[in-house]
Design an enzyme around this catalytic site. Structure first.
Site, PDB file in Angstrom:
ATOM      1  N   LEU A  37      38.702  63.987  76.591  1.00 44.79           N
ATOM      2  CA  LEU A  37      39.705  63.862  75.780  1.00 44.79           C
ATOM      3  C   LEU A  37      39.177  63.321  74.405  1.00 44.79           C
ATOM      4  O   LEU A  37      38.223  62.706  74.336  1.00 44.79           O
ATOM      5  CB  LEU A  37      40.565  62.835  76.583  1.00 44.79           C
ATOM      6  CG  LEU A  37      41.688  61.949  75.578  1.00 44.79           C
ATOM      7  CD1 LEU A  37      42.955  61.440  76.372  1.00 44.79           C
ATOM      8  CD2 LEU A  37      41.054  60.873  74.849  1.00 44.79           C
ATOM      9  N   ASN A  38      39.883  63.635  73.446  1.00 47.76           N
ATOM     10  CA  ASN A  38      39.606  62.893  71.899  1.00 47.76           C
ATOM     11  C   ASN A  38      40.731  62.910  71.231  1.00 47.76           C
ATOM     12  O   ASN A  38      41.712  61.883  71.957  1.00 47.76           O
ATOM     13  CB  ASN A  38      38.382  63.555  71.217  1.00 47.76           C
ATOM     14  CG  ASN A  38      38.534  65.046  70.975  1.00 47.76           C
ATOM     15  OD1 ASN A  38      38.458  65.958  71.953  1.00 47.76           O
ATOM     16  ND2 ASN A  38      38.590  65.314  69.645  1.00 47.76           N
ATOM     17  N   ASP A  39      40.831  63.202  70.123  1.00 43.86           N
ATOM     18  CA  ASP A  39      41.934  62.808  69.146  1.00 43.86           C
ATOM     19  C   ASP A  39      43.415  62.692  69.818  1.00 43.86           C
ATOM     20  O   ASP A  39      43.928  63.855  70.396  1.00 43.86           O
ATOM     21  CB  ASP A  39      42.194  63.569  68.104  1.00 43.86           C
ATOM     22  CG  ASP A  39      40.667  63.739  67.193  1.00 43.86           C
ATOM     23  OD1 ASP A  39      39.881  63.198  67.691  1.00 43.86           O
ATOM     24  OD2 ASP A  39      40.839  64.281  66.016  1.00 43.86           O
ATOM     25  N   GLN A  55      43.676  66.049  72.160  1.00 45.41           N
ATOM     26  CA  GLN A  55      42.585  67.086  72.515  1.00 45.41           C
ATOM     27  C   GLN A  55      42.079  66.977  73.667  1.00 45.41           C
ATOM     28  O   GLN A  55      41.756  65.813  74.202  1.00 45.41           O
ATOM     29  CB  GLN A  55      41.478  66.693  71.541  1.00 45.41           C
ATOM     30  CG  GLN A  55      42.038  66.976  69.904  1.00 45.41           C
ATOM     31  CD  GLN A  55      42.175  68.666  69.756  1.00 45.41           C
ATOM     32  OE1 GLN A  55      41.246  69.493  69.761  1.00 45.41           O
ATOM     33  NE2 GLN A  55      43.603  68.948  69.365  1.00 45.41           N
ATOM     34  N   TYR A  98      43.200  72.355  67.138  1.00 46.50           N
ATOM     35  CA  TYR A  98      42.712  71.040  66.862  1.00 46.50           C
ATOM     36  C   TYR A  98      44.141  70.204  66.592  1.00 46.50           C
ATOM     37  O   TYR A  98      45.222  70.775  66.714  1.00 46.50           O
ATOM     38  CB  TYR A  98      41.942  71.725  65.386  1.00 46.50           C
ATOM     39  CG  TYR A  98      40.680  71.886  65.830  1.00 46.50           C
ATOM     40  CD1 TYR A  98      40.058  72.492  67.052  1.00 46.50           C
ATOM     41  CD2 TYR A  98      39.526  71.599  64.804  1.00 46.50           C
ATOM     42  CE1 TYR A  98      38.819  72.684  67.582  1.00 46.50           C
ATOM     43  CE2 TYR A  98      38.150  72.244  65.170  1.00 46.50           C
ATOM     44  CZ  TYR A  98      37.762  72.709  66.252  1.00 46.50           C
ATOM     45  OH  TYR A  98      36.377  73.078  66.581  1.00 46.50           O
ATOM     46  N   ARG A 166      41.811  70.445  57.717  1.00 43.80           N
ATOM     47  CA  ARG A 166      42.591  70.328  59.069  1.00 43.80           C
ATOM     48  C   ARG A 166      43.422  69.217  59.456  1.00 43.80           C
ATOM     49  O   ARG A 166      43.349  68.470  58.392  1.00 43.80           O
ATOM     50  CB  ARG A 166      41.228  70.546  60.220  1.00 43.80           C
ATOM     51  CG  ARG A 166      40.273  69.505  59.983  1.00 43.80           C
ATOM     52  CD  ARG A 166      39.121  69.725  61.148  1.00 43.80           C
ATOM     53  NE  ARG A 166      38.036  68.762  60.966  1.00 43.80           N
ATOM     54  CZ  ARG A 166      36.826  69.128  60.323  1.00 43.80           C
ATOM     55  NH1 ARG A 166      36.736  70.266  60.047  1.00 43.80           N
ATOM     56  NH2 ARG A 166      35.729  68.305  60.368  1.00 43.80           N
ATOM     57  N   ASP A 167      44.076  69.118  60.556  1.00 47.91           N
ATOM     58  CA  ASP A 167      44.574  67.949  60.843  1.00 47.91           C
ATOM     59  C   ASP A 167      45.707  67.526  60.066  1.00 47.91           C
ATOM     60  O   ASP A 167      46.117  66.491  59.486  1.00 47.91           O
ATOM     61  CB  ASP A 167      43.647  66.516  60.699  1.00 47.91           C
ATOM     62  CG  ASP A 167      42.236  66.814  61.454  1.00 47.91           C
ATOM     63  OD1 ASP A 167      42.289  67.483  62.360  1.00 47.91           O
ATOM     64  OD2 ASP A 167      41.248  66.110  61.023  1.00 47.91           O
ATOM     65  N   GLU A 228      38.968  63.309  57.757  1.00 51.85           N
ATOM     66  CA  GLU A 228      39.460  63.573  58.699  1.00 51.85           C
ATOM     67  C   GLU A 228      40.689  62.906  58.916  1.00 51.85           C
ATOM     68  O   GLU A 228      41.040  61.807  58.681  1.00 51.85           O
ATOM     69  CB  GLU A 228      38.655  63.712  59.850  1.00 51.85           C
ATOM     70  CG  GLU A 228      37.608  64.726  59.957  1.00 51.85           C
ATOM     71  CD  GLU A 228      36.840  64.964  61.242  1.00 51.85           C
ATOM     72  OE1 GLU A 228      36.796  66.166  61.839  1.00 51.85           O
ATOM     73  OE2 GLU A 228      36.688  63.832  62.166  1.00 51.85           O
TER      74      GLU A 228
END
Length: 479
Positions: A37-39, A55, A98, A166-167, A228
């Site tokens: 798992l991340n963001d 994520q 993403y 991105r993001d 980011e």
């Protein structure tokens, strides 16, 4: 699409027993059911229910970004895992779905995210070989998604930008929609060496589908090479930018991690880099995102992890088939010229019970602990998790707080997985601290959240001792 989701279900079934037997699983923090798992993504409250997407790489414990995982909650603490909602199923996101955000409008959820493509070949993936696309999908229930719609592609970004864009974070203001994107502008120094500058792109729209560039912001003096996870919101009458600048040089008590996360004020004539404050001074905090609840609270959740750190420190849950979690949800308040961050008030409603010492120490094993010390007043205060050979020390003294994984021999404690020391300071002196311990994560809130530390810790259950010295006005409760 169904093939990707089926692989996730098969992996979950295969690894379920191994993952669930892991002693490092948390109780009140979002974790992957398997894998990586991340963001946090798409944080929102929809029809009274909180939704947290993230994520998610169920097929690889070391990451990959192939899915958006999904959890739901009614109190921000008890999370129910649902099946993933997004995976790589169109040409524009074939290398990864993403990070992105959610917009709730007219009883409907709109999810915006970046589709990533990395072409095979000898590319630098900065100026060549990468395609970054902003994509929209919709939902009536938060689980089932509509057909994906391309909003912005490489042809829509300024020519001076690299392919790192991105993001998307999207919001509505004064009848129009705005989308902020993290960006990286190509640049060179006087010697001809690469010296890219981080910044952000702001787009606007009248219908959420047709977008035009509203503003390009890149500071004249570089403040990191990439920004980011940008997030713009209002708090206490101030407009705030939360973002993650990559490439800031580390200092002894500042920018101590490989990448940073912080906030800036977008008013009073200050540029973001001039008013930057770090969100967290611990080892494990990155990619935070905020949202507004239906009762108008501003909630922040971050990733209790850090990119590109496997050569620096490790997460010992990997051997059990999973890695990383999200932070406890925190409420943001603005006063005295800065933002304070404290656990959501729902935490107080849990059935806490006073802990009792056993053989002179507190033992927490598989319990979640809340430690409150209210009368430090600048005096020296020490908290020890684990033992002298293998543990974490939290030290407050004057205006300074330190987290250290050094044992009495001077070597790094095994439970830190290679983590060493982090330091932070407060205005004036340390008056009080709140420490939340949930299995393998520790979060320290100093002076009502003026300074916060987040770290992972990997103690076996039989090693989970708690010792507090110099304590006056101390309350220790557990569940």
């Amino acid at each position: 699409m169904e093939n990707g989701f089926q692989k996730e279900r098969e992996q979950l079934k295969k690894m379920k027993r191994t993952v669930e037997s892991c002693p490092f699983r948390t109780r009140y923090h979002i974790m992957p059911p398997v894998g990586w798992l991340n963001d946090p993504n798409g944080l929102c409250q929809f029809r009274g229910v909180y939704h947290a997407y993230f994520q998610y790489s169920p097929l690889n414990v070391h990451g990959g970004g192939g899915f958006w995982g999904h959890c739901m909650s009614r109190d921000l603490l008890h999370w129910e895992y649902k099946e993933p909602v997004l995976t790589t199923d169109i040409p524009e996101d074939e290398s990864g779905v993403y990070s992105g955000s959610a917009l709730i409008e007219n009883d409907r959820m709109y999810l915006f995210y970046t589709g990533n493509v990395k072409k095979p070949g000898d590319y630098d993936y900065i100026d060549a070989g990468r395609i970054s696309t902003q994509i929209l999908t919709e939902s009536e229930d938060g689980q089932h998604m509509s057909e994906k719609v391309k909003l912005l592609g490489m042809e829509d970004y300024p020519e001076d930008m690299t392919q790192h864009i991105r993001d998307p974070k999207v919001w509505k203001e004064n009848g129009r929609y705005f989308m902020v994107l993290g960006a990286r502008r190509r640049d060179w120094d006087s010697r001809g060496n690469r010296s890219d500058k981080g910044g952000m792109l702001l787009y606007t729209s009248g219908d959420k589908r047709k977008w035009s560039l509203y503003q390009e912001y890149v500071p004249e003096k570089p403040f990191g090479y990439m920004w980011e996870c940008p997030d713009i919101f209002c708090l206490g009458g101030r407009k705030i930018l939360s973002f993650c600048p990559q490439g800031l040089p580390s200092e002894a008590e500042k920018y101590q991690n490989i990448y940073q996360s912080g906030y800036s004020f977008l008013e009073d004539g200050q540029s973001p880099e001039e008013s930057f404050h770090e969100w967290d001074m611990g080892f494990d905090f990155y990619a935070p995102q905020t949202f507004e609840t239906e009762d108008k609270r501003r909630i922040l959740i971050g990733w209790a992890g850090m990119p590109d750190t496997e050569k620096i420190h490790r997460n010992l849950s990997v051997k059990n088939g999973w890695q990383h979690c999200l932070t406890i949800p925190t409420e943001l308040t603005f006063h005295d010229g800065r933002i304070f961050r404290m656990p959501v008030r729902e935490l107080e409603d849990l059935p806490w019970a006073k802990m009792k010492k056993e053989n002179g120490r507190y033992h927490w094993a598989d319990r979640t602990v809340r430690l409150q010390i209210k009368e430090i007043n600048g005096n020296r205060q020490t908290i020890r998790l684990g033992n002298e050979k293998n543990g974490l020390t939290i030290l407050a003294d004057g205006d300074r707080v330190e987290l250290s994984f050094s044992g009495n021999s001077g070597n790094l404690s095994r439970c830190g997985g290679g983590r060493g020391r982090r330091t932070g300071r407060v205005e004036g002196m340390v008056r009080e601290m709140l420490v939340i311990i949930d299995s393998s994560i520790v979060e320290v809130f100093v002076n009502s959240g003026e300074t916060v530390f987040t770290t992972r810790i990997y103690l076996e259950k039989e090693e989970r001792e708690l010792d507090v010295s110099g304590c006056s006005g101390c309350e220790i409760v557990a569940i």
